[in-house]
Design a protein around this motif. Structure first.
Motif, PDB file in Angstrom:
ATOM      1  N   TRP A   1       1.895  29.194  45.421  1.00 19.05           N
ATOM      2  CA  TRP A   1       1.470  30.045  44.318  1.00 19.05           C
ATOM      3  C   TRP A   1      -0.029  29.961  44.123  1.00 19.05           C
ATOM      4  CZ3 TRP A   1      -0.582  26.773  40.641  1.00 19.05           C
ATOM      5  CH2 TRP A   1      -0.054  25.480  40.533  1.00 19.05           C
ATOM      6  N   VAL A   2      -0.556  30.999  43.467  1.00 23.82           N
ATOM      7  CA  VAL A   2      -1.981  31.073  43.163  1.00 23.82           C
ATOM      8  C   VAL A   2      -2.125  31.351  41.671  1.00 23.82           C
ATOM      9  CG1 VAL A   2      -4.163  32.249  43.614  1.00 23.82           C
ATOM     10  CG2 VAL A   2      -2.505  31.941  45.471  1.00 23.82           C
ATOM     11  N   LEU A   3      -2.994  30.592  41.023  1.00 23.87           N
ATOM     12  CA  LEU A   3      -3.227  30.722  39.585  1.00 23.87           C
ATOM     13  C   LEU A   3      -4.707  30.959  39.346  1.00 23.87           C
ATOM     14  CD1 LEU A   3      -2.379  30.349  36.572  1.00 23.87           C
ATOM     15  CD2 LEU A   3      -2.682  27.893  36.921  1.00 23.87           C
ATOM     16  N   ASP A   4      -5.059  32.025  38.584  1.00 23.04           N
ATOM     17  CA  ASP A   4      -6.463  32.285  38.305  1.00 23.04           C
ATOM     18  C   ASP A   4      -6.828  31.850  36.893  1.00 23.04           C
ATOM     19  OD1 ASP A   4      -5.787  34.279  36.478  1.00 23.04           O
ATOM     20  OD2 ASP A   4      -6.094  35.909  37.903  1.00 23.04           O
ATOM     21  N   LYS A   5      -8.105  32.024  36.539  1.00 26.03           N
ATOM     22  CA  LYS A   5      -8.608  31.495  35.274  1.00 26.03           C
ATOM     23  C   LYS A   5      -8.027  32.191  34.055  1.00 26.03           C
ATOM     24  CE  LYS A   5     -12.747  34.418  35.325  1.00 26.03           C
ATOM     25  NZ  LYS A   5     -12.419  35.200  34.143  1.00 26.03           N
ATOM     26  N   ASP A   6      -7.448  33.375  34.235  1.00 28.21           N
ATOM     27  CA  ASP A   6      -6.872  34.109  33.114  1.00 28.21           C
ATOM     28  C   ASP A   6      -5.384  33.858  32.946  1.00 28.21           C
ATOM     29  OD1 ASP A   6      -9.301  35.400  32.398  1.00 28.21           O
ATOM     30  OD2 ASP A   6      -9.050  36.714  34.121  1.00 28.21           O
ATOM     31  N   GLY A   7      -4.838  32.888  33.718  1.00 32.57           N
ATOM     32  CA  GLY A   7      -3.429  32.567  33.600  1.00 32.57           C
ATOM     33  C   GLY A   7      -2.526  33.480  34.404  1.00 32.57           C
ATOM     34  N   ARG A   8      -3.087  34.334  35.248  1.00 34.69           N
ATOM     35  CA  ARG A   8      -2.260  35.189  36.105  1.00 34.69           C
ATOM     36  C   ARG A   8      -1.823  34.389  37.323  1.00 34.69           C
ATOM     37  NH1 ARG A   8      -6.450  38.883  34.676  1.00 34.69           N
ATOM     38  NH2 ARG A   8      -7.500  38.332  36.625  1.00 34.69           N
ATOM     39  N   MET A   9      -0.562  34.538  37.690  1.00 28.71           N
ATOM     40  CA  MET A   9      -0.010  33.806  38.823  1.00 28.71           C
ATOM     41  C   MET A   9       0.572  34.765  39.838  1.00 28.71           C
ATOM     42  SD  MET A   9       1.787  30.302  37.536  1.00 28.71           S
ATOM     43  CE  MET A   9       1.853  29.774  39.249  1.00 28.71           C
ATOM     44  N   THR A  10       0.434  34.395  41.107  1.00 23.05           N
ATOM     45  CA  THR A  10       1.049  35.136  42.195  1.00 23.05           C
ATOM     46  C   THR A  10       2.039  34.213  42.891  1.00 23.05           C
ATOM     47  OG1 THR A  10      -0.965  36.428  42.511  1.00 23.05           O
ATOM     48  CG2 THR A  10       0.646  36.461  44.299  1.00 23.05           C
ATOM     49  N   VAL A  11       3.310  34.629  42.914  1.00 23.81           N
ATOM     50  CA  VAL A  11       4.383  33.859  43.533  1.00 23.81           C
ATOM     51  C   VAL A  11       5.120  34.794  44.493  1.00 23.81           C
ATOM     52  CG1 VAL A  11       6.439  32.457  43.163  1.00 23.81           C
ATOM     53  CG2 VAL A  11       4.644  32.502  41.419  1.00 23.81           C
ATOM     54  N   ARG A  12       5.147  34.454  45.789  1.00 24.90           N
ATOM     55  CA  ARG A  12       5.782  35.297  46.798  1.00 24.90           C
ATOM     56  C   ARG A  12       5.241  36.729  46.778  1.00 24.90           C
ATOM     57  NH1 ARG A  12      11.269  33.371  45.467  1.00 24.90           N
ATOM     58  NH2 ARG A  12      11.833  31.724  46.906  1.00 24.90           N
ATOM     59  N   GLY A  13       3.964  36.861  46.558  1.00 21.22           N
ATOM     60  CA  GLY A  13       3.353  38.179  46.550  1.00 21.22           C
ATOM     61  C   GLY A  13       3.567  38.960  45.268  1.00 21.22           C
ATOM     62  N   GLU A  14       4.318  38.421  44.320  1.00 19.48           N
ATOM     63  CA  GLU A  14       4.563  39.093  43.049  1.00 19.48           C
ATOM     64  C   GLU A  14       3.712  38.458  41.964  1.00 19.48           C
ATOM     65  OE1 GLU A  14       8.878  40.690  42.669  1.00 19.48           O
ATOM     66  OE2 GLU A  14       9.056  38.615  43.369  1.00 19.48           O
ATOM     67  N   ARG A  15       3.168  39.303  41.092  1.00 21.60           N
ATOM     68  CA  ARG A  15       2.242  38.816  40.075  1.00 21.60           C
ATOM     69  C   ARG A  15       2.918  38.706  38.718  1.00 21.60           C
ATOM     70  NH1 ARG A  15      -3.800  40.845  40.493  1.00 21.60           N
ATOM     71  NH2 ARG A  15      -3.963  38.823  39.447  1.00 21.60           N
ATOM     72  N   GLY A  16       2.629  37.622  38.055  1.00 22.27           N
ATOM     73  CA  GLY A  16       3.123  37.394  36.707  1.00 22.27           C
ATOM     74  C   GLY A  16       2.058  36.682  35.905  1.00 22.27           C
ATOM     75  N   VAL A  17       2.423  36.230  34.733  1.00 23.53           N
ATOM     76  CA  VAL A  17       1.466  35.537  33.885  1.00 23.53           C
ATOM     77  C   VAL A  17       2.147  34.345  33.224  1.00 23.53           C
ATOM     78  CG1 VAL A  17       1.962  36.989  31.876  1.00 23.53           C
ATOM     79  CG2 VAL A  17      -0.257  35.824  32.045  1.00 23.53           C
ATOM     80  N   LEU A  18       1.418  33.223  33.138  1.00 19.00           N
ATOM     81  CA  LEU A  18       1.899  32.078  32.373  1.00 19.00           C
ATOM     82  C   LEU A  18       1.916  32.449  30.896  1.00 19.00           C
ATOM     83  CD1 LEU A  18      -0.057  29.056  33.904  1.00 19.00           C
ATOM     84  CD2 LEU A  18       2.376  29.487  34.100  1.00 19.00           C
ATOM     85  N   THR A  19       2.979  32.132  30.222  1.00 17.82           N
ATOM     86  CA  THR A  19       3.053  32.495  28.810  1.00 17.82           C
ATOM     87  C   THR A  19       3.388  31.294  27.938  1.00 17.82           C
ATOM     88  OG1 THR A  19       4.098  33.954  27.184  1.00 17.82           O
ATOM     89  CG2 THR A  19       5.509  33.150  28.958  1.00 17.82           C
ATOM     90  N   ASP A  20       2.752  31.263  26.782  1.00 18.13           N
ATOM     91  CA  ASP A  20       3.119  30.298  25.749  1.00 18.13           C
ATOM     92  C   ASP A  20       3.718  31.030  24.552  1.00 18.13           C
ATOM     93  OD1 ASP A  20       0.924  31.540  24.676  1.00 18.13           O
ATOM     94  OD2 ASP A  20      -0.325  29.737  24.576  1.00 18.13           O
TER      95      ASP A  20
END
Length: 471
Positions: free
Chosen positions: A299-318
């Motif tokens: 997985w890849v995580l950027d500074k804005d909390g966006r994550m890429t898992v298996r080529g699909e993009r999502g966001v970490l949420t609290d």
């Protein structure tokens, strides 16, 4: 580790990678920080003189198992390995392996038992040097890094030991595949003439590479299980049959990748979804000295909390509400424990029941339901979160981390109907749990602790971070 410590308005507060933030220079470029006085544009010469941000990389290490070998060539002369079946159960953060060996023992072999060993490549860093690193890694003694060990002969348990040191005949020409091996799981086989079935069972975590790039981004590489195949040629007369069976007990079969590709030509899939293929080519030798199974996503995580898992993009949420079946009053630092701490950049949740917390639960209700790509977790009490608060933990990170219990096996229930199990890695590095097959919008998540990595100092089981990844 705390990747965004002190930056409450940034989603990456979810992670405890504090040192990495400093090393990667993230703090100077993250939105949400207090505004600095406006400065004039730098000249090209001034920019050239500015220190360049460097990429930080490290590896989550694990023992690399090989195929079994005779531990005493003088004793084993004449013993044949008639067949070897290797079964690999791929879990989310570790693999469970079973070696089934058909040994043909002739009469006249000396000794009451015959030693057969599974070799492991394992090079944990020196503890003092590791603690002095900018980002120390979780490393375990070999005797604890290989888990769930059982050995048996003809379905009866036999003695085993996890030992270190070179093979006694490592310099013999036939033993070149294990010349550099210094870690072993050794079983003692009763010396009885005839064909006997020796079984090794054990678990090892995956190896993963981690990199922090200056953008900044966190890159967690795909988990890898490497299997050393060349040791099988050390047996007298070769081995006529060696087969690998791979199934995904906690992952989707479609996620498994194999290297080298030469082996893939012989792969068959059973009706139950088990991959099976021969380890040996037409010449009776393995296709390659080793093979690598990649059972799940990086997985890849950027500074804005966006994550890429298996080529699909999502966001970490609290953005969720959470309740716990029980909660400990305070953590070892005297800070109140709370399930709400799981959404923050500091603090912990720990269960408070007698025993080690097996059966305790966390229940989450998402404020904005969506498809769940995964759940990010950080388990235990990180010894590298705040060196100034606990310098002793920072100097002895592995000992400090081991003091407090961590979840090992968890059961996850989505929307009250879909349930799956996940085995976690015993590591303070953030890890994700991926829901196999489920693609419906998720409203609720229930996490149950099924088993734990037991702490040396207390039975209380801690979790530091829990962040759903929502698409």
């Amino acid at each position: 580790m705390d990747l965004m410590n002190g930056l409450p308005r940034v989603n990456l507060t979810a992670m405890r990678l504090a040192t990495l933030i400093w090393l990667a220079g993230i703090a100077c470029c993250v939105p949400g920080m207090a505004a600095e006085p406006q400065q004039k544009e730098q000249t090209a010469a001034e920019k050239a003189d500015r220190p360049r941000q460097q990429e930080i990389s490290f590896q989550c290490i694990a023992p690399v198992p090989g195929l079994p070998v005779p531990m005493d060539l003088t004793q084993a002369d004449g013993i044949r390995l008639n067949a070897l079946d290797v079964t690999v159960s791929l879990k989310q953060h570790q693999a469970f392996l079973i070696y089934t060996c058909a040994l043909d023992i002739p009469r006249g072999i000396r000794g009451k038992t015959i030693s057969v060993g599974v070799p492991f490549q394992y090079e944990p860093p020196d503890e003092q040097a590791n603690a002095a690193r900018q980002e120390p890694i979780r490393s375990l003694p070999f005797t604890k890094a290989v888990q769930d060990v059982v050995t048996s002969v003809d379905d009866l348990k036999c003695d085993f030991s996890l030992v270190e040191g070179r093979h006694l005949q490592a310099d013999a020409p036939s033993m070149f595949p294990i010349a550099g091996i210094t870690h072993w799981l050794v079983a003692q086989v009763p010396n009885k003439a005839g064909i006997h079935v020796l079984t090794f069972q054990f678990s090892v975590p995956y190896t993963q590479d981690v990199a922090i790039t200056p953008e900044p981004k966190v890159h967690m590489g795909e988990p890898r299980l490497t299997l050393l195949t060349s040791p099988v040629i050390t047996w007298t007369g070769g081995t006529p049959r060696a087969v690998v069976n791979v199934y995904s007990s906690e992952m989707t079969n479609q996620s498994v990748k194999l290297d080298p590709s030469a082996d893939a030509k012989s792969i068959m899939t059973t009706p139950k979804g088990v991959y099976t293929w021969s380890l040996l080519g037409a010449d009776g030798r393995p296709y390659a000295p080793s093979l690598v199974l990649t059972p799940g996503p990086g997985w890849v995580l950027d500074k804005d909390g966006r994550m890429t898992v298996r080529g699909e993009r999502g966001v970490l949420t609290d953005q969720y509400d959470v309740t716990a079946s029980s909660t400990l009053d305070r953590d070892p630092y005297g800070v109140p424990c709370s399930p709400d701490n799981l959404k923050k950049s500091s603090g912990y949740w720990a269960e408070s029941v007698s025993g080690d917390g097996q059966g305790e639960t966390l229940e989450i209700r998402l404020r904005k339901p969506g498809r769940l790509l995964g759940i990010m977790l950080e388990t235990g009490i990180s010894p590298v979160t705040d060196p100034e608060k606990d310098s002793e933990a920072r100097r002895h990170p592995n000992i400090a981390y081991s003091m407090f219990s961590r979840p090992k096996g968890i059961q996850v229930t989505l929307n009250g109907t879909y349930t799956f199990d996940a085995t976690l890695r015993d590591d303070w590095t953030p890890q994700i749990v991926v829901p196999p097959y489920y693609r419906q919008p998720v409203h609720t998540i229930k996490i149950r602790i099924n088993s734990i990595y037991r702490g040396t100092g207390t039975s209380d089981t801690y979790i530091g971070i829990l962040k759903p990844i929502i698409q």
